[in-house]
Write a protein that holds these residues in place. Sequence first.
Motif, mmCIF file in Angstrom:
data_model
loop_
_atom_site.group_PDB
_atom_site.id
_atom_site.type_symbol
_atom_site.label_atom_id
_atom_site.label_comp_id
_atom_site.label_asym_id
_atom_site.label_seq_id
_atom_site.Cartn_x
_atom_site.Cartn_y
_atom_site.Cartn_z
ATOM 1 N N LEU A 178 -3.471 -12.964 -7.766
ATOM 2 C CA LEU A 178 -2.460 -12.128 -8.147
ATOM 3 C C LEU A 178 -2.982 -11.094 -8.931
ATOM 4 O O LEU A 178 -2.562 -10.016 -9.209
ATOM 5 N N THR A 179 -3.624 -11.636 -9.956
ATOM 6 C CA THR A 179 -4.175 -10.811 -11.288
ATOM 7 C C THR A 179 -5.118 -9.806 -10.525
ATOM 8 O O THR A 179 -5.231 -8.568 -10.948
ATOM 9 N N THR A 180 -5.955 -10.170 -9.690
ATOM 10 C CA THR A 180 -7.000 -9.161 -9.001
ATOM 11 C C THR A 180 -6.148 -8.148 -8.152
ATOM 12 O O THR A 180 -6.246 -6.929 -8.246
ATOM 13 N N ILE A 181 -5.251 -8.577 -7.609
ATOM 14 C CA ILE A 181 -4.239 -7.642 -6.847
ATOM 15 C C ILE A 181 -3.604 -6.965 -7.652
ATOM 16 O O ILE A 181 -3.385 -5.590 -7.511
ATOM 17 N N LEU A 185 -3.885 -2.755 -7.644
ATOM 18 C CA LEU A 185 -2.657 -1.931 -7.249
ATOM 19 C C LEU A 185 -2.439 -1.066 -8.442
ATOM 20 O O LEU A 185 -2.141 0.233 -8.188
ATOM 21 N N SER A 186 -2.529 -1.610 -9.502
ATOM 22 C CA SER A 186 -2.338 -0.595 -10.852
ATOM 23 C C SER A 186 -3.180 0.719 -10.749
ATOM 24 O O SER A 186 -2.826 1.700 -11.212
ATOM 25 N N LEU A 187 -4.617 0.253 -10.784
ATOM 26 C CA LEU A 187 -5.568 1.503 -10.544
ATOM 27 C C LEU A 187 -4.997 2.536 -9.264
ATOM 28 O O LEU A 187 -5.335 3.531 -9.487
ATOM 29 N N PHE A 188 -4.570 1.761 -8.250
ATOM 30 C CA PHE A 188 -4.500 2.563 -7.152
ATOM 31 C C PHE A 188 -3.488 3.394 -7.157
ATOM 32 O O PHE A 188 -3.570 4.768 -6.892
ATOM 33 N N PHE A 189 -2.299 3.282 -7.639
ATOM 34 C CA PHE A 189 -1.242 3.839 -7.847
ATOM 35 C C PHE A 189 -1.242 4.844 -8.808
ATOM 36 O O PHE A 189 -0.709 6.091 -8.533
ATOM 37 N N PHE A 431 -7.930 6.232 -14.584
ATOM 38 C CA PHE A 431 -7.657 5.521 -13.580
ATOM 39 C C PHE A 431 -8.478 5.524 -12.244
ATOM 40 O O PHE A 431 -8.935 4.726 -11.642
ATOM 41 N N ALA A 432 -8.589 6.941 -12.011
ATOM 42 C CA ALA A 432 -9.407 7.312 -10.724
ATOM 43 C C ALA A 432 -10.741 6.867 -11.206
ATOM 44 O O ALA A 432 -11.476 6.306 -10.132
ATOM 45 N N LEU A 433 -11.300 7.120 -12.127
ATOM 46 C CA LEU A 433 -12.540 6.712 -12.574
ATOM 47 C C LEU A 433 -12.902 5.080 -12.547
ATOM 48 O O LEU A 433 -13.701 4.571 -12.057
ATOM 49 N N GLY A 434 -11.749 4.619 -13.001
ATOM 50 C CA GLY A 434 -11.790 2.831 -12.831
ATOM 51 C C GLY A 434 -11.766 2.352 -11.562
ATOM 52 O O GLY A 434 -12.391 1.403 -11.156
ATOM 53 N N LEU A 435 -10.850 3.102 -10.497
ATOM 54 C CA LEU A 435 -10.813 2.952 -9.276
ATOM 55 C C LEU A 435 -12.263 2.781 -8.613
ATOM 56 O O LEU A 435 -12.829 1.963 -7.805
ATOM 57 N N VAL A 436 -12.938 4.067 -8.856
ATOM 58 C CA VAL A 436 -14.104 4.070 -8.266
ATOM 59 C C VAL A 436 -15.324 3.131 -8.833
ATOM 60 O O VAL A 436 -15.951 2.732 -8.147
ATOM 61 N N LEU A 437 -15.247 2.888 -10.059
ATOM 62 C CA LEU A 437 -16.202 1.781 -10.728
ATOM 63 C C LEU A 437 -15.985 0.294 -10.175
ATOM 64 O O LEU A 437 -16.453 -0.113 -9.847
ATOM 65 N N PHE A 438 -14.452 0.056 -9.952
ATOM 66 C CA PHE A 438 -14.058 -1.163 -9.264
ATOM 67 C C PHE A 438 -14.656 -1.100 -7.922
ATOM 68 O O PHE A 438 -15.362 -2.189 -7.791
ATOM 69 N N PHE A 439 -14.618 -0.346 -6.991
ATOM 70 C CA PHE A 439 -15.034 -0.366 -5.628
ATOM 71 C C PHE A 439 -16.794 -0.302 -5.755
ATOM 72 O O PHE A 439 -17.136 -1.112 -4.855
#
Length: 460
Positions: A178-181, A185-189, A431-439
């Motif tokens: 759930l933490t990962t999800i 989700l926080s990064l995505f939204f 957050f957009a940069l964090g999402l890219v880095l996460f993926f």
Amino acid sequence: MEQITLFLLLIFMSVLAFSLGRNKAVSLSGQENNALHSRFPYYGLYAALWCGLPAIILMAVWMLGEAEISAWIVEAQLQALKPDLTADELKLRLTDVMALSSGGILSGEIDPVLVQISNDLVSFRNNSFYAMAVVAVSVAVAALAFALKKIKPEMRARTKVESVINVIMILSSTIAILTTIGIVLSLFFESLLFFNKVPFWEFLFGTHWSPQTALRADQVGASGSFGAIPLFAGTLLITFIAMLVAVPVGLFAAIYMSEYAGKRFRGLAKPMLEVLAGIPTVVYGFFAALTVAPFFRENGTMLGLDVSSESALAAGVVMGIMIIPFVSSLSDDVMNSVPQSLRDGSYGMGATKSETIRLVILPAALPGIVGAILLAMSRAIGETMIVVMAAGLAANLTANPLEAVTTVTVQIVTLLVGDQEFDSAKTLAAFALGLVLFFVTLTLNIIALRVVRKYREQYD
């Protein structure tokens, strides 16, 4: 501190309960015709779980409820004493009261009304803690008495204890998932909000990064440009330099320690090498900024090269030194797991030691080595402090390692430092940069797992 003291007291009572439960099981086993179902420690664990678990759960729920009730009480008092406050002012005063009650810093001048409310809040928290302590200790004592009463020769203590431990492990894994999800989700939204302000393709393929948005319509030089290609290029450049340092050094060190070094030298060298992984990254940053970067600049000047005081080369080299243990330690473990029978078979065919390493051991250990390299690459991509102190903040689109560059993680830190408006494109860009880095890191980890699973050899 008081909550920690209470928690330690409950842990001590659980240890005492373990001893009492085990002793009762021992005494029951000494009586005639009393064959215990489980071993003695299970009865002790049964008593310890009954004593500690309900009390600790009660303590956690109480603390969560107290925080909500405290905020509700303070908000009600503020509305009663200052009815003319707007919603934003009410939130600010609520923050001030919480800060006063914890000895923090206020956002403005000290208001006597806020001091009175904070004193009432401190009194409420103290009374709540004493009540919680009494209730938690009482529950622990009552649960211990119940557990000791339930301990009988025919009781299946092992089954009950293992069931509880199984539930705890399931809850722990669920929390991790759930933490990962939640992170995703926080990064995505938040990223969706950013892409509503900045086009997706402009962000991914733009070549100019200047995340300065105008606060006023007449403000000059702050139009904002969010092309992230310079950040991706800087991240890849520094990571590439780091891998050029870490992979050969780490792999050769692993080969030597696995195949050539004696047990005594290996016992000394491997822990010393792994110490590199425990050094704080800020220390590496100081080393890069004060030693490595001036060294490259002075020697580059002697050779007629224009080396920046903050360069991708300095950051990449120091980062490579930092991730050497990731490559060497994991590769060493993988090569040691190759069966000795493969080595003996190679020697029996007349191969030399170097030929055995090159033609037998490395191919057999290749999946694990590739996994170690990809893990080290993920670590390099996510590094921040070394880049901040050695490579700078300039978003230059260049492939020259002698120039200053920046990375995705550095820009995330820069965008979120200080007072920020969380509805502006500048802040949402983090957050957009964090999402890219996460993926990116997730993709590297998936590739590593697939490589290991596909090419892993199964040995008898």
